[in-house]
Scaffold this active site. Structure first.
Site, PDB file in Angstrom:
ATOM      1  N   LYS A   6       0.831  -1.196   0.000  1.00 27.75           N
ATOM      2  CA  LYS A   6       0.000   0.000   0.000  1.00 27.75           C
ATOM      3  C   LYS A   6       0.873   1.256   0.000  1.00 27.75           C
ATOM      4  CE  LYS A   6      -0.411   0.263   5.041  1.00 27.75           C
ATOM      5  NZ  LYS A   6      -1.320   0.343   6.189  1.00 27.75           N
ATOM      6  N   TYR A  61      18.064  29.399   8.839  1.00 25.46           N
ATOM      7  CA  TYR A  61      16.938  30.184   9.352  1.00 25.46           C
ATOM      8  C   TYR A  61      16.960  30.251  10.877  1.00 25.46           C
ATOM      9  CZ  TYR A  61      14.744  30.042   4.726  1.00 25.46           C
ATOM     10  OH  TYR A  61      14.466  30.195   3.390  1.00 25.46           O
ATOM     11  N   MET A  72      13.907  24.109   2.335  1.00 23.96           N
ATOM     12  CA  MET A  72      13.096  23.382   1.368  1.00 23.96           C
ATOM     13  C   MET A  72      13.931  22.466   0.469  1.00 23.96           C
ATOM     14  SD  MET A  72      10.216  24.845  -1.285  1.00 23.96           S
ATOM     15  CE  MET A  72       9.309  25.599   0.054  1.00 23.96           C
TER      16      MET A  72
END
Length: 360
Positions: free
Chosen positions: A37, A248, A296
């Site tokens: 799955k 950051y 990111m």
């Protein structure tokens, strides 16, 4: 370099070997089904099922009808069990494609019967999710319905062999099954539950995590072979002065002159944001901590303790490896290894091997 895309290498031979390990644990009298799955836990459904079929796996569990269709296009002679249940609008597809519907409510049982679709009955024994309750099973017993192909349930605490809930769920499962025809095959456990012993194996076990090298039950020694390796390009090396911050919000501040490596992998690719300042990667046989927040598409690693001649842009950094498996990253990310596999598998370039070092 042609691409900066991080690579998830997947060892198909290891998947076959892990199936053999499970078979040795449950014995020849118990069927072993493969759970593929969620795109085989992010590793690629179409690429997983062939090697498993080659070593004799004849039944597979998928998440939904779409995955069932994909699997049937690859393998025409296997049992495909669909965990999401059945709706009337899907009945023709189930019947014509020979899918088995997992029914978790009286309505679904009724739909499967009226459409003459093979079905499995999912029992709620204490997981608190989907499944037929005791009173619903009792009602079905006294109705004129075709029997299920098999009966199943799922343990909530299989990862903890000391949990009393395991025995409670097993006893409830047995009691509910006894209300049905005694000869109907039974299936209670998935990967972690196999280690609980023969009293939990019944007629079929459903194996997902263990196939992909995950040791959910924390068995020591770990009987499962590592399946995946996650690596990414080191694209830049730079010096950071003592006292300078990185990333950051400046969550890492250099306490010494620091050699910093910039790596082309971030949370877009499935690298968990929470591993910042907690995970340790591998580079050239050395350990390199992840420092500063994961962004990111990039993260930073501390290369200060790695020989300068080695710490050059263009090398590959391992975030998951046979020596530092998925569970290591999961602990750093305060999550489970299954979540990381699904996210990383969907965000990275996948490369398949019949053993590491031999691409296919």
């Amino acid at each position: 370099m042609a691409s900066r895309q991080p690579t998830l290498s997947i060892d198909l031979k290891a998947v076959q070997e892990n199936l053999a390990v499970i078979r040795s644990m449950v014995g020849p009298a118990v069927d072993v089904s493969a759970v593929v799955k969620s795109d085989a836990y992010g590793l690629g459904l179409e690429r997983m099922v062939g090697p498993l079929f080659e070593v004799g796996c004849k039944s597979f569990f998928v998440a939904d009808l779409g995955e069932a269709e994909r699997l049937r296009r690859k393998l025409s002679r296997v049992d495909i069990v669909v965990l999401s249940g059945i709706r009337r609008s899907d009945a023709d597809a189930y019947r014509s494609r020979r899918f088995i519907a997992v029914c978790s409510s009286p309505v679904e049982v009724s739909v499967a019967n009226s459409a003459e679709v093979a079905y499995a009955m999912n029992l709620e024994t204490g997981f608190g999710r989907l499944g037929l309750r005791f009173d619903e099973v009792r009602t079905i017993v006294h109705s004129d319905l075709a029997p299920p192909a098999f009966v199943m349930s799922h343990l909530a605490c299989a990862d903890d062999p000391e949990s009393r809930r395991n025995g409670l769920q097993r006893d409830r499962f047995i009691g509910m099954c006894e209300m049905l025809a005694p000869a109907i095959p039974r299936s209670l456990v998935a990967s972690a539950g196999v280690s609980l012993g023969a009293d939990y194996h019944f007629d079929r076990v459903r194996i997902g995590s263990a196939l992909y090298g995950l040791n959910n039950a924390g068995l020591d020694p770990n009987p499962f072979v590592p399946v995946v390796r996650l690596s990414a390009w080191l694209i830049d090396v730079r010096q950071v002065h003592r006292g300078e911050s990185v990333g950051y919000m400046g969550t890492f501040r250099a306490e010494r002159p620091t050699r910093l490596g910039i790596v082309a992998i971030g949370y877009r690719h499935g690298l968990a944001w929470l591993v910042a300042n907690r995970l340790v990667a591998e580079f050239g046989g050395y350990l390199a901590p992840v420092v500063g927040r994961v962004s990111m598409e990039y993260c930073a690693i501390d290369l200060t303790d790695i020989p300068a001649a080695l710490a050059r842009a263009g090398g590959r950094v391992d975030f998951i490896s046979p020596t530092r498996p998925v569970e290591w990253m999961a602990r750093s990310a305060s999550t489970v290894a299954q979540e990381l596999l699904v996210r990383i598998g969907g965000g990275c370039s996948r490369r398949y091997h019949m053993q590491f070092g031999a691409p296919s």
